[in-house]
Design an enzyme around this catalytic site. Structure first.
Site, PDB file in Angstrom:
ATOM      1  N   LYS A 221     -42.499  17.034   7.237  1.00 31.49           N
ATOM      2  CA  LYS A 221     -42.665  18.453   6.919  1.00 31.49           C
ATOM      3  C   LYS A 221     -42.580  19.336   8.165  1.00 31.49           C
ATOM      4  CE  LYS A 221     -44.741  18.601   2.399  1.00 31.49           C
ATOM      5  NZ  LYS A 221     -45.855  19.099   1.564  1.00 31.49           N
ATOM      6  N   ARG A 255     -47.425  10.545  -0.329  1.00 35.32           N
ATOM      7  CA  ARG A 255     -46.079  10.857  -0.837  1.00 35.32           C
ATOM      8  C   ARG A 255     -45.121  10.847   0.352  1.00 35.32           C
ATOM      9  NH1 ARG A 255     -42.866  15.448  -1.589  1.00 35.32           N
ATOM     10  NH2 ARG A 255     -41.595  15.406  -3.490  1.00 35.32           N
TER      11      ARG A 255
END
Length: 286
Positions: A221, A255
């Site tokens: 991210k 995840r």
């Protein structure tokens, strides 16, 4: 006890959720699993590498070309049905904020609805209750789907995360979602700048202390990229470091894009914490 699909997981048992993007413009793999064949190959490899959950998404999280509910369903529903046929024991999650898509994928065999946009469609939790499937309750800072944060501020980011996620989880249970199938997610990058996401990670134990299983979606991210000043394809080391910290603080579900690497990190942290024996133990014993 966390119960998802046909599986049950103990409180110290880490769970990997592998990302399978059914989009042509995903930020990390750039559409590598948009077509069925490579997407199914990705599922097979992820399961072999230790993923218990496959998370299927039909819409890129960030801004981009509009994707209608009909198109999102076209990208996901048939694929969910095929994954269920080929992998009857795998837990299937679908990343969607839309109730109509949630209903369609549950009909096709999904076990979890991953509501990454924080209950923007309150009916999604109602769908999870109707089908008795799992639900991920995420903090997105009130952001609209597919928007980026702009000068967002919190008096106390973790206090806001706790208020929102616990509130969503309690509402879900009140609607009929099985309590043992509800997870909370701090929502790294969603409605947050990099400093917010770092603080959310640093204080993750406060989420764990609520008693709800904590899911983290850290993989490659922007907060990792900005912290280390690395482009998307060079964020794996930072992601794995953040994964190790999150595991030490008690997160349970991860995840991820890199399943095999994450499995090793989680196994190592679990062994250090005393929750897992070494795979082999010969040193000093032979």
């Amino acid at each position: 006890m966390l119960r998802l699909g046909r599986r049950e997981f103990g409180p110290h048992e880490p769970v990997i959720m592998a990302i399978v993007n059914r989009t042509p413009d995903s930020f990390y793999d750039q559409g590598a699993t948009f077509r069925d064949e490579p997407a199914l190959a990705r599922v097979e490899q992820a399961v072999a590498d230790g993923a218990a959950i496959i998370d299927i998404g039909g819409v890129k999280a960030g801004p981009g070309e509009e994707v209608t509910a009909e198109e999102e369903a076209r990208r996901t529903v048939g694929f969910v049905a095929e994954v269920r046929r080929r992998f009857p024991d795998v837990i299937i999650s679908v990343d969607t904020w839309r109730a109509e898509v949630g209903r369609a994928v549950c009909e096709a065999g999904a076990d979890v609805l991953n509501d990454a946009w924080g209950g923007v469609d309150p009916a999604l939790a109602e769908v999870a209750a109707e089908y008795r499937v799992g639900l991920v309750c995420t903090h997105a800072g009130g952001a609209e789907p597919r928007t980026r944060p702009h000068r967002v501020e919190y008096g106390d980011v973790m206090a806001d995360i706790l208020q929102v996620t616990v509130g969503l989880a309690e509402r879900a249970v009140s609607l009929g979602v099985p309590r043992e199938s509800v997870m909370i997610d701090p929502g790294h990058d969603f409605g947050k700048n990099t400093r917010h996401s770092l603080e959310a990670t640093r204080r993750l134990d406060e989420m764990v202390a609520t008693g709800w299983p904590v899911l983290v979606s850290l993989s490659n991210k922007d907060f990792v990229g900005e912290t280390l000043d690395r482009p998307v394809k060079e964020r794996v080391v930072g992601t794995l470091a953040t994964t190790a910290v999150s595991a030490w603080l008690g997160a349970q579900v991860y995840r991820v894009h890199e399943v095999a690497e994450t499995r090793q990190v989680l196994d190592m942290v679990a062994a250090i914490a005393g929750h897992r024996d070494p795979a082999v133990a010969r040193r000093g014993l032979a």
